[in-house]
Structures are given as C-alpha cells and as structure tokens.
Motif scaffolding. Structure first.
Motif, PDB file in Angstrom:
ATOM      1  N   SER A   1       0.838  -1.211   0.000  1.00  0.00           N
ATOM      2  CA  SER A   1       0.000   0.000   0.000  1.00  0.00           C
ATOM      3  C   SER A   1       0.869   1.256   0.000  1.00  0.00           C
ATOM      4  O   SER A   1       0.553   2.246  -0.651  1.00  0.00           O
ATOM      5  CB  SER A   1      -0.939   0.002   1.204  1.00  0.00           C
ATOM      6  OG  SER A   1      -0.285   0.468   2.365  1.00  0.00           O
TER       7      SER A   1
ATOM      8  N   PHE B   1      -4.548   2.719 -12.441  1.00  0.00           N
ATOM      9  CA  PHE B   1      -4.504   1.535 -11.572  1.00  0.00           C
ATOM     10  C   PHE B   1      -4.262   0.235 -12.347  1.00  0.00           C
ATOM     11  O   PHE B   1      -4.447  -0.839 -11.790  1.00  0.00           O
ATOM     12  CB  PHE B   1      -5.812   1.419 -10.780  1.00  0.00           C
ATOM     13  CG  PHE B   1      -5.913   2.410  -9.648  1.00  0.00           C
ATOM     14  CD1 PHE B   1      -5.501   2.077  -8.364  1.00  0.00           C
ATOM     15  CD2 PHE B   1      -6.418   3.684  -9.853  1.00  0.00           C
ATOM     16  CE1 PHE B   1      -5.587   2.975  -7.311  1.00  0.00           C
ATOM     17  CE2 PHE B   1      -6.515   4.599  -8.811  1.00  0.00           C
ATOM     18  CZ  PHE B   1      -6.091   4.240  -7.534  1.00  0.00           C
TER      19      PHE B   1
ATOM     20  N   SER C   1      -4.513  -5.706 -12.816  1.00  0.00           N
ATOM     21  CA  SER C   1      -4.871  -4.347 -12.379  1.00  0.00           C
ATOM     22  C   SER C   1      -5.066  -4.343 -10.866  1.00  0.00           C
ATOM     23  O   SER C   1      -5.298  -5.383 -10.243  1.00  0.00           O
ATOM     24  CB  SER C   1      -6.108  -3.860 -13.122  1.00  0.00           C
ATOM     25  OG  SER C   1      -7.193  -4.644 -12.766  1.00  0.00           O
TER      26      SER C   1
ATOM     27  N   ALA D   1      -6.616  -3.152  -5.043  1.00  0.00           N
ATOM     28  CA  ALA D   1      -6.971  -2.232  -3.956  1.00  0.00           C
ATOM     29  C   ALA D   1      -7.532  -0.913  -4.471  1.00  0.00           C
ATOM     30  O   ALA D   1      -7.656   0.040  -3.718  1.00  0.00           O
ATOM     31  CB  ALA D   1      -5.737  -1.968  -3.096  1.00  0.00           C
TER      32      ALA D   1
HETATM   33  C1  HEM Z   1      -3.327   5.262  -5.236  1.00  0.00           C
HETATM   34  C2  HEM Z   1      -2.919   4.073  -4.851  1.00  0.00           C
HETATM   35  C3  HEM Z   1      -2.521   2.969  -5.786  1.00  0.00           C
HETATM   36  C4  HEM Z   1      -2.147   3.022  -7.108  1.00  0.00           C
HETATM   37  C5  HEM Z   1      -2.022   4.230  -8.013  1.00  0.00           C
HETATM   38  C6  HEM Z   1      -1.890   1.654  -7.529  1.00  0.00           C
HETATM   39  C7  HEM Z   1      -1.513   1.300  -8.816  1.00  0.00           C
HETATM   40  C8  HEM Z   1      -1.361  -0.003  -9.242  1.00  0.00           C
HETATM   41  C9  HEM Z   1      -1.079  -0.402 -10.609  1.00  0.00           C
HETATM   42  C10 HEM Z   1      -0.868   0.565 -11.768  1.00  0.00           C
HETATM   43  C11 HEM Z   1      -1.017  -1.742 -10.649  1.00  0.00           C
HETATM   44  C12 HEM Z   1      -0.754  -2.620 -11.882  1.00  0.00           C
HETATM   45  C13 HEM Z   1       0.726  -2.850 -12.061  1.00  0.00           C
HETATM   46  C14 HEM Z   1       1.091  -3.680 -13.287  1.00  0.00           C
HETATM   47  O1  HEM Z   1       0.249  -3.991 -14.136  1.00  0.00           O
HETATM   48  O2  HEM Z   1       2.286  -4.038 -13.392  1.00  0.00           O
HETATM   49  C15 HEM Z   1      -1.242  -2.218  -9.297  1.00  0.00           C
HETATM   50  C16 HEM Z   1      -1.234  -3.541  -8.913  1.00  0.00           C
HETATM   51  C17 HEM Z   1      -1.247  -3.937  -7.596  1.00  0.00           C
HETATM   52  N1  HEM Z   1      -1.536  -3.161  -6.492  1.00  0.00           N
HETATM   53 FE1  HEM Z   1      -1.931  -1.196  -6.474  1.00  0.00          FE
HETATM   54  N2  HEM Z   1      -2.086   0.818  -6.456  1.00  0.00           N
HETATM   55  C18 HEM Z   1      -2.482   1.579  -5.381  1.00  0.00           C
HETATM   56  C19 HEM Z   1      -2.795   1.130  -4.129  1.00  0.00           C
HETATM   57  C20 HEM Z   1      -2.591  -0.154  -3.685  1.00  0.00           C
HETATM   58  C21 HEM Z   1      -2.793  -0.615  -2.341  1.00  0.00           C
HETATM   59  C22 HEM Z   1      -3.352   0.254  -1.204  1.00  0.00           C
HETATM   60  C23 HEM Z   1      -2.448  -1.938  -2.316  1.00  0.00           C
HETATM   61  C24 HEM Z   1      -2.455  -2.934  -1.197  1.00  0.00           C
HETATM   62  C25 HEM Z   1      -3.042  -2.771  -0.064  1.00  0.00           C
HETATM   63  C26 HEM Z   1      -2.055  -2.308  -3.659  1.00  0.00           C
HETATM   64  C27 HEM Z   1      -1.651  -3.557  -4.056  1.00  0.00           C
HETATM   65  C28 HEM Z   1      -1.421  -3.946  -5.369  1.00  0.00           C
HETATM   66  C29 HEM Z   1      -1.073  -5.300  -5.768  1.00  0.00           C
HETATM   67  C30 HEM Z   1      -0.853  -6.489  -4.839  1.00  0.00           C
HETATM   68  C31 HEM Z   1      -0.964  -5.299  -7.158  1.00  0.00           C
HETATM   69  C32 HEM Z   1      -0.576  -6.472  -8.066  1.00  0.00           C
HETATM   70  C33 HEM Z   1      -1.775  -7.205  -8.547  1.00  0.00           C
HETATM   71  C34 HEM Z   1      -1.403  -8.393  -9.430  1.00  0.00           C
HETATM   72  O3  HEM Z   1      -0.236  -8.641  -9.679  1.00  0.00           O
HETATM   73  O4  HEM Z   1      -2.315  -9.087  -9.882  1.00  0.00           O
HETATM   74  N3  HEM Z   1      -2.167  -1.209  -4.457  1.00  0.00           N
HETATM   75  N4  HEM Z   1      -1.466  -1.134  -8.468  1.00  0.00           N
END
Ligand code: HEM
Length: 420
Positions: free
Chosen positions: A248, A367, A373, A376
């Motif tokens: 996060s 995101f 994608s 969270a």
């Molecule tokens: C404004 C806040 C956030 C933004 C802008 C964001 C953005 C992103 C993006 C762009 C991806 C895709 C990455 C890719 O395709 O390589 C992603 C995946 C992910 N995010 Fe977030 N995120 C945010 C908050 C969070 C939070 C709060 C958590 C956990 C509590 C989190 C956990 C994850 C995880 C575990 C993935 C990987 C999912 C997968 O591999 O299937 N993210 N995030």
C-alpha cells in the motif's frame, strides 16, 4: 556477462542502462530519449538483463494481456523488491491483496478509514505549516494499518515505533532510490532485517491482544492462520500484514500527496469539490484518479518464463525466457494525445477516462489493466476521496511551494516529491 535471451527479430537496441545497474540521472529523460531515438519498440540491455520496451497501442495491449504463466508480473516485481526487502518476508504468505479485497466490501474498512482521518486531522491547528508528503505518508500509515492491523493499533503506545520500522523496511525504495540498492546489498539488508523484527514484535503483541472477532480485514488475515501453532502463527499474521502494508505504501500516500497538491493549485476545482452537488458528487474521486494519472512513474515489468510472441502492430517478436517485457507510464500517460499534460478531473466519467475521446484504454494507466490491475483500487479511491472531503471540509490550505516535481531518479510507483 552470460548470453542474453533472444528476441527475434531484434528491434533497435538503445544506448541506455537501468538505474539499478548504473546511475542514469533522470530516468524519464533517459528512457524517453531511447524511445525518441529508437521508436515505440526497443531493447535496453542492462546488467545481466534484456528488456523489451513496448509503447505502441498494439504493443501496450499485448503487454497487459500476456498471461502470468508466460510472462510474470509476480516474478518481475519480486526481483525488483528483493533488492530492498528480506527474502523471508515473501515466503509462506497466506493471503494476497486480491483475496483480501475480493472478499471484502467497503464496509469492512470504511470505519477504520474515518477513524484514521479523524486522528490525523485532530493533530492539525490553524496556522500550522506541514510538509505535504510527510503529512500524507503519516496518514497513509494510519489509513492502512487501521484497516488491516485492526483499528486498535492506532491506540498502541508503540505506533510511532511501528511506522518507523515500516519506513526503514520500505520496499518502494527499490524503485524510488534504485542506486542506493548497492549499499543495501553490501550491508546484507541488516537494517531491513532489524526493522522487520521490530515490526513483527509490535504487530504480534497487538494482534494477540484482540479478544474477539470484529468483522474487519484483520479477522480475515488471522483466519488464514487458524490451523497454525505458535510462534508460526504470530509471525505469519504479522508478515502478511507487513507485506500488504508495504504494497500500500508503494503508491497510496504519494498519490494522495499529489491529489492535495493539485487541489491547492486549482482553487476553482476545490470550490466544486467543497460544494459537492449534482454531477460533482464524485468529483473528489475523479480528482484522485486525475492526480494519480499525472503522477504515475511506474515501470511495468513482466519476466518472460515461457517463449512468448509479442505483436506491436507492425511486427511480431518472438521473445525467449529470461527477457523482461516493459513499459513506462510517464511516457504514455501524459503524451498519448493533445491535452493529456493538463490537469482536468472532468476528463473522467466515473472510473473511465472519457477525454480525449477515442484513446485505446491502455494508452493511459492509473490503476492498471487486465488481470494484474490493482486489487486495492476501490480501497485507495475511497481513502483518498474521504481525505480530500474531510481535510478541505475543515481547513484551507495555502501553498508554500512554488513548484512541485518528481525526484529524477525514481522509476516505479507514483512520484514522490523532489522538494518539500
Ligand atoms: C493510489 C494508490 C494505488 C495506485 C495508483 C496503484 C496502482 C497499481 C497499478 C498501476 C497496478 C498494476 C501494475 C502492473 O500492471 O504491473 C497495481 C497492482 C497492484 N496493487 Fe496497487 N495501487 C495503489 C494502491 C494499492 C494498495 C493500497 C495496495 C495494497 C493494499 C495495492 C496492491 C497492489 C497489488 C498487490 C498489485 C498487483 C496485482 C497483481 O499482480 O495481480 N495497491 N497497483
């Protein structure tokens, strides 16, 4: 140097390195320069690794659609994060953010978010001067930990010590300060291991103090360890919380920081957020999406595990295992069409980018797209929009900065701020 994995036909090879192998100064300028020189599909050979960068519409579509078993985000991210985080933190995890958020509704964390915001706002007084990204970072700790470590953690005498330990662990440093990773490697991650032990000790004590279930995210995490004996259970629960929290902290507090920066810079939009009526009821959420889009600094990586064919719209490349597919959001989000460099929360219709019209969805990323994608996204957008509504519902913020820019070296996540 061992032999590099083959890509057939081989696209142009840029004269460029990745910042974890060699200091490159400004990463956006360096990779942007490579794209200007080589076109939308090119290779960077750096250290022991070969990266295939994709920026054309078809190339981006292929990138986001590639199945995990063929080209893995998990393997690529772990390789990057393990330059900073101790390996043991990744072993034996029993819950992923996908499982946690797929099973939970907003009601499982909304109360915790409101409580975290109330505590943070209670520490503000008229006339205070705050460093905005320090403010959003402390708030990010409260929002996250209240949600998955139980609301009671906010009352712990050790809360400050816990957030200090989590800041020392900070997996995001692997992409925010990539050149520092040599130093981390030389130390054998000693500071990180010490911080991990401190965070585990504080979290274990707090979780063990819980007498009955509360229907929150922590209950869901603890239930995964029902069959385990101590001390495996206590360490396992703590590490599940820590890894989730570090995920996060990669993005949330920084996206929140830019959301506040942009609103302070755009008083007319802020007025509409405060009025919040009619079509503007979701304006705070659209502001968070727009600031996230603009501040994205993510490098997206997929480690090729099985031979994969990638069509960039002009030709098909056969990529051998060992190579890494890549794209870089600051070079797509702001330049895919005229006007994308401007701040305009009204370009969003609900969660969808509506203007400029006719753009392929993958041309802009806040995101992510497809199977990876962000799980969270609803949590993060709820947290950011509630902070905006409550902070600006109570206080006026006056800018004490003249310009806000990202640190030039950062290559991943949402931009931090180069200056206070
Ligand atoms: C404004 C806040 C956030 C933004 C802008 C964001 C953005 C992103 C993006 C762009 C991806 C895709 C990455 C890719 O395709 O390589 C992603 C995946 C992910 N995010 Fe977030 N995120 C945010 C908050 C969070 C939070 C709060 C958590 C956990 C509590 C989190 C956990 C994850 C995880 C575990 C993935 C990987 C999912 C997968 O591999 O299937 N993210 N995030």
């Amino acid at each position: 140097m061992s032999e590099l994995p083959t890509i057939e036909p081989l696209p142009p090879v840029a004269d460029c390195a990745m910042p974890w192998d060699r200091p490159v100064g400004d990463t956006v300028a360096a990779i942007g320069g490579a794209r200007a020189e080589c076109g939308d599909t090119f290779v960077i050979d750096s250290g022991e690794d070969r990266y295939l960068f994709l920026f054309s519409p078809a190339g981006l579509r292929a990138f986001y659609a590639v199945p995990e078993k063929q080209a893995s985000k998990g393997v690529a991210d772990a390789k990057m994060l393990m330059r900073k985080l101790p390996e043991e933190l990744f072993q034996g995890r029993r819950i992923t953010p996908h499982e946690l958020f797929d099973r939970s509704s907003v009601s499982a964390y909304l109360g915790a978010l409101e409580e975290a915001i109330s505590r943070q706002l209670a520490g503000l007084n008229p006339g205070d001067e705050i460093e905005l990204f320090d403010f959003s970072r402390r708030l990010g700790h409260r929002l996250g930990l209240a949600s998955w470590a139980g609301r009671e953690i906010l009352d712990s005498d050790e809360f400050g010590e816990l957030t200090d330990a989590l800041d020392a662990l900070d997996g995001a440093e692997a992409f925010v300060a990539p050149t520092r990773m040599r130093e981390v490697a030389l130390s054998g991650k000693a500071a990180e291991r010490e911080a991990l032990a401190r965070a585990e000790r504080i979290l274990s004590r707090s979780v063990q103090g819980r007498r009955s279930p509360r229907g929150d995210l922590l209950d869901e995490i603890v239930s995964r360890w029902d069959d385990a004996a101590e001390p495996e259970k206590r360490v396992g629960v703590s590490r599940d919380i820590i890894l989730l929290h570090l995920a996060s902290m990669s993005n949330l507090f920084a996206a929140l920081g830019w959301t506040l920066v942009h609103l302070v810079q755009h008083p007319r939009i802020l007025e509409r957020v405060r009025a919040g009526d009619g079509a503007d009821r979701d304006l705070a959420t659209r502001c968070a999406l727009e600031s996230t889009r603009i501040a994205q600094r993510s490098i997206m990586l997929r480690a090729v595990l099985e031979p994969v064919a990638v069509d960039d719209g002009s030709r098909t490349y056969r990529v051998a295992p060992g190579a890494t597919l890549a794209t870089f959001l600051p070079l797509t989000n702001l330049v895919g069409a005229p006007g994308l460099d401007a701040y305009d929360p009204d370009r969003w219709r609900g969660p969808r980018l509506a203007s400029p019209s006719g753009l392929p969805p993958e041309a802009v990323t806040s995101f992510g797209h497809g199977p990876h994608s962000c799980p969270a996204r609803p949590f993060a957008l709820t947290a950011m929009s509630r902070v905006v509504e409550r902070l600006f519902g109570t206080f006026d913020l006056e800018p004490r900065f003249t310009q806000a820019t990202a640190p030039p070296e950062q290559i991943g996540g949402v931009a931090r701020s180069a200056e206070p």
